[in-house]
Design a protein around this motif. Structure first.
Motif, short mmCIF file in Angstrom:
data_model
loop_
_atom_site.label_atom_id
_atom_site.label_comp_id
_atom_site.label_asym_id
_atom_site.label_seq_id
_atom_site.Cartn_x
_atom_site.Cartn_y
_atom_site.Cartn_z
N ILE A 141 -0.39 3.07 0.97
CA ILE A 141 -0.57 2.92 -0.48
C ILE A 141 -1.97 3.30 -0.91
O ILE A 141 -2.16 4.11 -1.81
N LEU A 142 -2.98 2.72 -0.28
CA LEU A 142 -4.35 2.92 -0.73
C LEU A 142 -4.81 4.36 -0.49
O LEU A 142 -5.68 4.86 -1.21
N ALA B 29 -7.13 -6.49 -19.48
CA ALA B 29 -7.27 -7.30 -18.26
C ALA B 29 -5.90 -7.52 -17.62
O ALA B 29 -5.77 -7.46 -16.40
N GLY B 30 -4.90 -7.77 -18.45
CA GLY B 30 -3.54 -7.93 -17.92
C GLY B 30 -3.03 -6.67 -17.24
O GLY B 30 -2.39 -6.74 -16.19
N LEU B 31 -3.33 -5.51 -17.83
CA LEU B 31 -2.91 -4.25 -17.22
C LEU B 31 -3.65 -4.00 -15.91
O LEU B 31 -3.05 -3.57 -14.92
N ALA B 32 -4.95 -4.29 -15.88
CA ALA B 32 -5.71 -4.15 -14.63
C ALA B 32 -5.16 -5.10 -13.57
O ALA B 32 -5.02 -4.72 -12.40
N GLY B 33 -4.81 -6.32 -13.98
CA GLY B 33 -4.21 -7.27 -13.05
C GLY B 33 -2.85 -6.78 -12.55
O GLY B 33 -2.54 -6.92 -11.37
N PHE B 34 -2.06 -6.18 -13.44
CA PHE B 34 -0.77 -5.61 -13.02
C PHE B 34 -0.96 -4.52 -11.97
O PHE B 34 -0.24 -4.48 -10.98
N VAL B 35 -1.94 -3.65 -12.19
CA VAL B 35 -2.20 -2.57 -11.23
C VAL B 35 -2.62 -3.14 -9.88
O VAL B 35 -2.12 -2.72 -8.83
N ILE B 36 -3.49 -4.14 -9.90
CA ILE B 36 -3.95 -4.73 -8.63
C ILE B 36 -2.82 -5.45 -7.92
O ILE B 36 -2.61 -5.26 -6.71
N VAL B 37 -2.05 -6.25 -8.65
CA VAL B 37 -0.98 -7.02 -8.03
C VAL B 37 0.14 -6.11 -7.52
O VAL B 37 0.64 -6.29 -6.40
N SER B 38 0.53 -5.09 -8.31
CA SER B 38 1.59 -4.20 -7.85
C SER B 38 1.14 -3.36 -6.65
O SER B 38 1.92 -3.11 -5.73
N SER B 39 -0.12 -2.95 -6.64
CA SER B 39 -0.64 -2.21 -5.48
C SER B 39 -0.68 -3.12 -4.25
O SER B 39 -0.36 -2.70 -3.14
N TRP B 40 -1.08 -4.37 -4.45
CA TRP B 40 -1.14 -5.32 -3.34
C TRP B 40 0.25 -5.58 -2.77
O TRP B 40 0.43 -5.58 -1.54
N CYS B 41 1.24 -5.78 -3.64
CA CYS B 41 2.61 -6.03 -3.17
C CYS B 41 3.17 -4.82 -2.43
O CYS B 41 3.82 -4.95 -1.39
N SER B 42 2.91 -3.62 -2.96
CA SER B 42 3.39 -2.41 -2.30
C SER B 42 2.69 -2.18 -0.97
O SER B 42 3.30 -1.75 -0.01
N ALA B 43 1.38 -2.47 -0.92
CA ALA B 43 0.64 -2.33 0.34
C ALA B 43 1.15 -3.32 1.37
O ALA B 43 1.20 -3.03 2.57
N ASN C 113 -14.07 -3.99 0.87
CA ASN C 113 -12.77 -3.41 1.21
C ASN C 113 -11.81 -4.45 1.80
O ASN C 113 -11.09 -4.19 2.74
N LEU C 114 -11.85 -5.64 1.23
CA LEU C 114 -10.96 -6.72 1.65
C LEU C 114 -9.78 -6.79 0.68
O LEU C 114 -9.62 -7.77 -0.06
N PHE C 115 -8.99 -5.75 0.67
CA PHE C 115 -7.90 -5.64 -0.30
C PHE C 115 -6.87 -6.75 -0.12
O PHE C 115 -6.26 -7.18 -1.08
N GLU C 116 -6.70 -7.22 1.11
CA GLU C 116 -5.72 -8.27 1.38
C GLU C 116 -6.08 -9.57 0.66
O GLU C 116 -5.20 -10.34 0.29
N TRP C 117 -7.36 -9.83 0.45
CA TRP C 117 -7.81 -11.07 -0.15
C TRP C 117 -8.00 -10.96 -1.66
O TRP C 117 -8.30 -11.96 -2.32
N LEU C 118 -7.83 -9.79 -2.22
CA LEU C 118 -8.09 -9.56 -3.64
C LEU C 118 -7.10 -10.26 -4.55
O LEU C 118 -7.40 -10.56 -5.70
N ILE C 119 -5.93 -10.59 -4.04
CA ILE C 119 -4.87 -11.14 -4.89
C ILE C 119 -5.23 -12.53 -5.44
O ILE C 119 -4.96 -12.82 -6.61
N VAL C 120 -5.85 -13.37 -4.65
CA VAL C 120 -6.15 -14.74 -5.09
C VAL C 120 -7.17 -14.76 -6.23
O VAL C 120 -6.90 -15.34 -7.29
#
Length: 196
Positions: free
Chosen positions: A192-193, A170-184, A140-147
């Motif tokens: 958000i989560l 993979a690009g769509l999954a990356g988009f979901v992760i990155v957009s969720s990370w930016c919004s969080a 549950n280290l969502f803050e570090w998931l972006i790198v």
């Protein structure tokens, strides 16, 4: 080319939804409750549109998107009545957690299948970042998931061996992760989560 267009339409739909809430309520909501179910629907559409023979990578793709969709609190609220949802909240949370764990394991297995198909030097970078992504999701280290997400996507897209359908997913999954990370980052992690 079909896969890229389908994923682009999914991203544009998510962006239009976020902009429509901004115009209506004055809040830009990018990661919304249908993200998880949306990944599953896009995976089904990609398989149908590409008319591919279903192999291990495709089955794993369907499994991780299905497990992710079932783990969504939003989807559970649609399935169960409101009074049942409030009464059985602890059961639903544990149910969601087990399906999220299944998602993490199948997602990691899918990443490994993609990496072992690659014959270039990027294979080991894909494996290392897939391990880092799995560790971040499990702990549950969502803050570090972006790198590791960015690094995994870059190594995947630099590889020439990957199937366009799997690269698009993979690009769509990356988009979901990155957009969720930016919004969080902007709205706060729990705001958000908690809705996903």
């Amino acid at each position: 080319m079909i896969s890229e267009r389908i994923v682009l339409l999914a991203v544009l739909t998510a962006g239009m939804y976020g902009l429509s809430t901004l115009m209506k309520d004055g809040a830009f909501i990018f990661p919304f409750g249908l993200y998880k179910a949306g990944l599953f629907l896009v995976a089904i559409v990609l398989l149908i549109a590409n008319r591919k023979r279903i192999g291990l990578k495709e089955v794993t793709l369907i499994l991780w998107t299905a497990f992710l969709a079932v783990s969504s609190k939003f989807v559970m609220q649609l399935i169960f009545a409101e009074r049942d949802f409030e009464r059985e909240m602890n059961t639903m949370v544990s149910f969601s957690s087990w399906f999220f764990l299944g998602f993490v394991l199948f997602f990691f297995f899918w990443q490994m299948l993609l990496a072992f198909e690659d014959d270039t030097m990027y294979r080991w970078l894909q494996i290392a970042n897939a391990l880092a992504m799995m560790a971040c999701l499990m702990m549950n280290l969502f803050e570090w998931l972006i790198v590791p997400t960015w690094m995994w996507l870059m190594s995947l897209f630099l590889s020439k061996a990957e199937n366009p359908m799997h690269k698009s997913m993979a690009g769509l999954a990356g988009f979901v992760i990155v957009s969720s990370w930016c919004s969080a980052l902007y709205f706060g992690k729990e705001a958000i989560l908690g809705n996903l």
